[in-house]
Write a protein that holds these residues in place. Structure first.
Motif, short mmCIF file in Angstrom:
data_model
loop_
_atom_site.label_atom_id
_atom_site.label_comp_id
_atom_site.label_asym_id
_atom_site.label_seq_id
_atom_site.Cartn_x
_atom_site.Cartn_y
_atom_site.Cartn_z
N ILE A 116 5.81 -15.64 8.08
CA ILE A 116 4.44 -15.69 7.55
C ILE A 116 3.92 -14.29 7.27
O ILE A 116 3.32 -14.02 6.23
CB ILE A 116 3.51 -16.42 8.55
N ARG A 117 4.19 -13.37 8.19
CA ARG A 117 3.69 -12.00 8.02
C ARG A 117 4.36 -11.31 6.83
O ARG A 117 3.76 -10.52 6.12
CB ARG A 117 3.88 -11.20 9.31
N GLN A 118 5.64 -11.62 6.64
CA GLN A 118 6.34 -11.04 5.48
C GLN A 118 5.75 -11.56 4.18
O GLN A 118 5.51 -10.80 3.24
CB GLN A 118 7.83 -11.39 5.55
N MET A 119 5.49 -12.88 4.14
CA MET A 119 4.97 -13.47 2.91
C MET A 119 3.55 -13.01 2.62
O MET A 119 3.20 -12.73 1.48
CB MET A 119 5.01 -15.00 3.00
N THR A 120 2.73 -12.92 3.66
CA THR A 120 1.31 -12.61 3.44
C THR A 120 1.06 -11.13 3.25
O THR A 120 -0.07 -10.72 3.00
CB THR A 120 0.46 -13.13 4.61
N THR A 121 2.10 -10.31 3.37
CA THR A 121 1.92 -8.88 3.07
C THR A 121 2.64 -8.49 1.79
O THR A 121 2.75 -7.32 1.47
CB THR A 121 2.45 -7.99 4.22
N GLN A 122 3.12 -9.49 1.04
CA GLN A 122 3.82 -9.20 -0.21
C GLN A 122 2.81 -9.07 -1.36
O GLN A 122 2.82 -9.82 -2.32
CB GLN A 122 4.83 -10.31 -0.53
N HIS A 123 1.92 -8.11 -1.23
CA HIS A 123 0.98 -7.85 -2.30
C HIS A 123 1.22 -6.45 -2.85
O HIS A 123 1.93 -5.64 -2.25
CB HIS A 123 -0.46 -8.00 -1.80
N ASN A 124 0.62 -6.18 -3.96
CA ASN A 124 0.91 -4.94 -4.68
C ASN A 124 0.06 -3.79 -4.18
O ASN A 124 -1.01 -3.51 -4.72
CB ASN A 124 0.70 -5.16 -6.18
N LYS A 125 0.53 -3.11 -3.19
CA LYS A 125 -0.19 -1.97 -2.65
C LYS A 125 0.02 -0.75 -3.55
O LYS A 125 1.01 -0.63 -4.25
CB LYS A 125 0.30 -1.65 -1.24
N LYS A 126 -0.96 0.15 -3.50
CA LYS A 126 -0.84 1.42 -4.21
C LYS A 126 -0.45 2.51 -3.22
O LYS A 126 -0.77 2.43 -2.03
CB LYS A 126 -2.17 1.78 -4.87
N ILE A 127 0.20 3.52 -3.73
CA ILE A 127 0.62 4.64 -2.89
C ILE A 127 -0.26 5.84 -3.18
O ILE A 127 -0.37 6.28 -4.32
CB ILE A 127 2.10 5.01 -3.14
N PHE A 128 -0.92 6.36 -2.14
CA PHE A 128 -1.73 7.57 -2.25
C PHE A 128 -1.00 8.69 -1.52
O PHE A 128 -0.41 8.47 -0.47
CB PHE A 128 -3.11 7.38 -1.60
N ASN A 129 -1.09 9.88 -2.06
CA ASN A 129 -0.50 11.04 -1.41
C ASN A 129 -1.59 11.82 -0.69
O ASN A 129 -2.44 12.44 -1.33
CB ASN A 129 0.21 11.93 -2.43
N ASP A 130 -1.59 11.75 0.63
CA ASP A 130 -2.62 12.39 1.44
C ASP A 130 -2.05 13.64 2.09
O ASP A 130 -0.91 13.63 2.58
CB ASP A 130 -3.10 11.41 2.51
N PRO A 131 -2.80 14.76 2.12
CA PRO A 131 -2.26 16.01 2.67
C PRO A 131 -2.03 15.97 4.17
O PRO A 131 -1.28 16.78 4.70
CB PRO A 131 -3.34 17.04 2.32
N VAL A 132 -2.67 15.02 4.86
CA VAL A 132 -2.55 14.93 6.32
C VAL A 132 -1.52 13.87 6.72
O VAL A 132 -0.65 14.11 7.57
CB VAL A 132 -3.91 14.62 6.97
N HIS A 133 -1.60 12.68 6.12
CA HIS A 133 -0.75 11.57 6.54
C HIS A 133 0.44 11.31 5.62
O HIS A 133 1.24 10.41 5.87
CB HIS A 133 -1.59 10.29 6.64
N GLY A 134 0.54 12.08 4.54
CA GLY A 134 1.65 11.89 3.61
C GLY A 134 1.39 10.72 2.67
O GLY A 134 0.26 10.42 2.31
N HIS A 135 2.45 10.03 2.28
CA HIS A 135 2.33 8.90 1.35
C HIS A 135 1.88 7.67 2.14
O HIS A 135 2.58 7.23 3.06
CB HIS A 135 3.66 8.63 0.64
N ILE A 136 0.74 7.13 1.76
CA ILE A 136 0.20 5.98 2.47
C ILE A 136 -0.02 4.81 1.52
O ILE A 136 -0.33 5.00 0.34
CB ILE A 136 -1.13 6.33 3.19
N GLU A 137 0.15 3.60 2.04
CA GLU A 137 -0.05 2.39 1.24
C GLU A 137 -1.49 1.93 1.38
O GLU A 137 -2.05 1.90 2.47
CB GLU A 137 0.89 1.28 1.72
N VAL A 138 -2.08 1.57 0.25
CA VAL A 138 -3.48 1.11 0.25
C VAL A 138 -3.54 -0.29 -0.34
O VAL A 138 -3.04 -0.54 -1.44
CB VAL A 138 -4.37 2.08 -0.56
N HIS A 139 -4.15 -1.19 0.39
CA HIS A 139 -4.28 -2.59 -0.02
C HIS A 139 -5.07 -2.68 -1.33
O HIS A 139 -6.02 -1.93 -1.55
CB HIS A 139 -4.99 -3.36 1.09
N PRO A 140 -4.69 -3.60 -2.23
CA PRO A 140 -5.39 -3.71 -3.52
C PRO A 140 -6.89 -3.98 -3.39
O PRO A 140 -7.66 -3.54 -4.24
CB PRO A 140 -4.68 -4.87 -4.23
N LEU A 141 -7.31 -4.69 -2.35
CA LEU A 141 -8.74 -4.91 -2.17
C LEU A 141 -9.43 -3.60 -1.80
O LEU A 141 -10.55 -3.32 -2.25
CB LEU A 141 -9.00 -5.97 -1.09
#
Length: 592
Positions: A116-141
């Motif tokens: 269930i967790r695999q299926m419900t997280t299969q959304h199109n996240k964007k990747i932001f490059n942050d100077p502190v945390h590196g490449h982070i995934e951001v939920h489309p909402l």
């Protein structure tokens, strides 16, 4: 040279379609126009797979059962089909609910929850490059929220306000901080979800916590804490307004103004979830007669309210991000590793509530976390020159407040202080008010302009002396202490000084819990019994830890530029310190 903006937001959200009407050269050397491609660069960094986040929500109970059978979970497929579990209900499935459905084998329940967790997280996240945390995934909402004027406003709010006038690298802003807090909020809750599936943390819970982290600072005004803690208190003393109230106002306005209600529903968020998000942004409530004060989540999930803003002990992702981000911008080493803390985080019942606890061996590390807070405030946030600039900005805003400067939707103008109840005007209020006043030719703003011009010319309020009381001054006594110092100096000045010539700043440096030891409210666990919460006395951690957890610094500033009078103010303050057995430090000449 000032450091460039560190969060390459637009560059990292690559979503431009490639191949649209571009001239291309073939293998045979011929030229032509490439047809528009259905592939985008953005898709190459999306984390979703075949089904988008919304795709599974359209599944029927038969579809859900078929997917489970493909995973070899025939019994679970039949159980969920009998309960008419459709795709839009998947995210609400917990281990307890699977037990109620009759799925007896613990191993099968774990496999179903993993699926269930695999299926419900299969959304199109964007990747932001942050100077502190590196490449982070951001939920489309979250991306939808970020792409609004109300959130974009945070780009023009310095994270540590007037410190930028002292530290050239302190140019980071609330925009990148909020994205960082959202990232850490999701990371911590996912860690708990994975390590303790019995907590029944759903992906919807995680999304709500991420959104709360993203929006928790929407209500900050110009130069951050300066606005609500200094300016609003001065011009509206009858109000007890805090930026958290502004954040709730702006969050609700953001959703309505940008028609995001349908987007929230699209990802399965209902009214109860909206309550949960707002409750996290607004801060903790005290229950009456022992009743649970929240509507968004039940008491069994009360620990989720500690992720973004933990008022019980101050250990939360908001602090973790600003510790790391402020240290990064200021060039100050940060010895605290929040990623390590997450690895040891565990939810355990203590008394009558579930709390986020840590390993016993991490106790000393947590003391270092609070010591970083003190160091940042001492060296930057409460730096004497930074506070001088801060006092000047407050005076300029007060002087400008009688003039209506901020436009509403209909084009009419309102005062700066009235923006706290008008979200459309608040959207336009940011650090840029500094330059709005400077560029104005309105005679009513002459005093405010003059103060701000002095800042740019480095003709700052002079700190003529400072001292620290031997004992920490209680908050209730701060006003009285300030009044006593002012009265003494004015009476002894032979009329050469007026109250408007002086600014008395009383700074409190603490570990986040005023005079208390914050670790007193932290619970730990031992590796031999990971389900029992224990307290650890300070002496058992180290004999080198502090006995006092707060101190005050009293500073006197002279607002004008007369050297003789500033020396007079300095000597009078020294006399007051001597008469009260305070050690004083003279600041004349004060090369601010």
């Amino acid at each position: 040279m000032f450091r460039a903006l560190k969060l390459s937001y637009n560059a990292c959200r690559i979503s431009t379609m490639i191949g649209k009407n571009r001239m291309v050269k073939g293998n045979d050397g011929s030229k032509g126009r490439r047809s528009k491609s259905n592939f985008s660069v953005g898709q190459s960094i999306k984390t979703g797979t075949l089904l988008g986040y919304v795709g599974y929500m359209s599944w029927s109970a038969v579809d859900v059962a078929e997917k489970l059978k493909e995973k070899g979970l025939e019994e679970a497929a039949e159980k969920l089909k009998a309960q008419n579990v459709t795709g839009d209900k998947l995210d609400m499935i917990t281990e307890q609910r699977l037990k109620e459905y009759g799925l007896e084998k613990g191993g099968d329940r774990v496999k179903v929850l993993k699926f269930i967790r695999q299926m419900t997280t299969q959304h199109n996240k964007k990747i932001f490059n942050d100077p502190v945390h590196g490449h982070i995934e951001v939920h489309p909402l979250c991306v939808k929220i970020i792409d609004t004027p109300q959130f974009q406003r945070l780009r023009d709010l310095k994270q540590i306000g007037a410190c930028y006038f002292v530290y050239p690298g302190a140019s980071h802003n609330r925009f990148e901080h909020c994205i960082g807090v959202s990232h850490l909020a999701g990371k911590l809750t996912r860690q708990l979800q994975q390590e303790q599936p019995e907590l029944d943390i759903t992906n919807k819970d995680i999304l709500c916590v991420e959104i709360a982290g993203l929006c928790h600072d929407l209500g900050h005004g110009p130069f951050s804490h300066l606005f609500d803690e200094k300016f609003i208190k001065a011009v509206k003393p009858e109000l007890k307004w805090k930026h958290e109230e502004g954040s709730v106002m702006m969050f609700n306005y953001l959703i309505k103004k940008n028609d995001l209600e349908k987007e929230f529903k699209k990802y399965g968020l209902e009214e109860r979830d909206m309550d949960f998000i707002v409750e996290q942004i607004a801060g903790p409530k005290n229950g009456t007669n022992g009743e649970w004060p929240y509507n968004g989540r039940e008491k069994a999930k009360g620990y989720l309210y500690e992720v973004v803003a933990n008022k019980r002990n101050g250990i939360d992702v908001d602090k973790w991000d600003y510790f790391a981000r402020d240290c990064h911008g200021l060039g100050i080493p940060n010895p605290f590793d929040h990623n390590r803390f997450m690895k040891f985080a565990r939810v355990i019942k203590f008394d009558d509530s579930l709390q986020i606890c840590s390993r016993d061996k991490e106790a000393e590390t947590l003391y270092s976390m609070f010591q970083i807070r003190v160091a940042l405030h001492r060296r930057a946030c409460q730096h004497r020159v930074s506070n001088s600039v801060q006092a000047m900005i407050v005076d300029a805003l007060i002087a400008a407040n009688e003039t209506k400067l901020v436009p509403k939707k209909d084009g009419s103008l309102i005062k700066i202080s009235d923006c706290i109840t008008c979200p459309e005007a608040y959207t336009k209020l940011s650090d840029s008010i500094f330059h709005v006043i400077l560029m104005s030719t309105d005679k009513k703003l002459a005093e405010a302009r003059s103060i701000l011009q002095r800042i740019l010319q480095r003709k700052l309020y002079r700190c003529v002396g400072e001292t620290s009381p031997k004992q920490t001054t209680d908050k209730t006594n701060v006003k009285e202490l300030r009044k006593k110092i002012m009265t003494f100096i004015l009476q002894k000045s032979d009329g050469k000084l007026k109250e408007t010539d002086l600014y008395i700043d009383i700074v409190c440096l603490d570990y986040g819990a005023e005079t208390e030891n914050p670790i007193k409210h932290v619970n730990f666990y031992n590796k031999n019994n990971i389900d029992e919460a224990i307290s650890i006395n300070r002496d058992k951690v180290s004999l080198m830890l502090p006995n006092v957890f707060a101190e005050h610094i009293i500073r006197v500033y002279y607002k004008k530029t007369d050297n003789n009078i500033s020396e007079k103010a300095s000597s009078l303050f020294k006399k007051w310190c001597d008469s009260h057995d305070y050690q004083s430090q003279t600041r004349i000449p004060d090369d601010t």
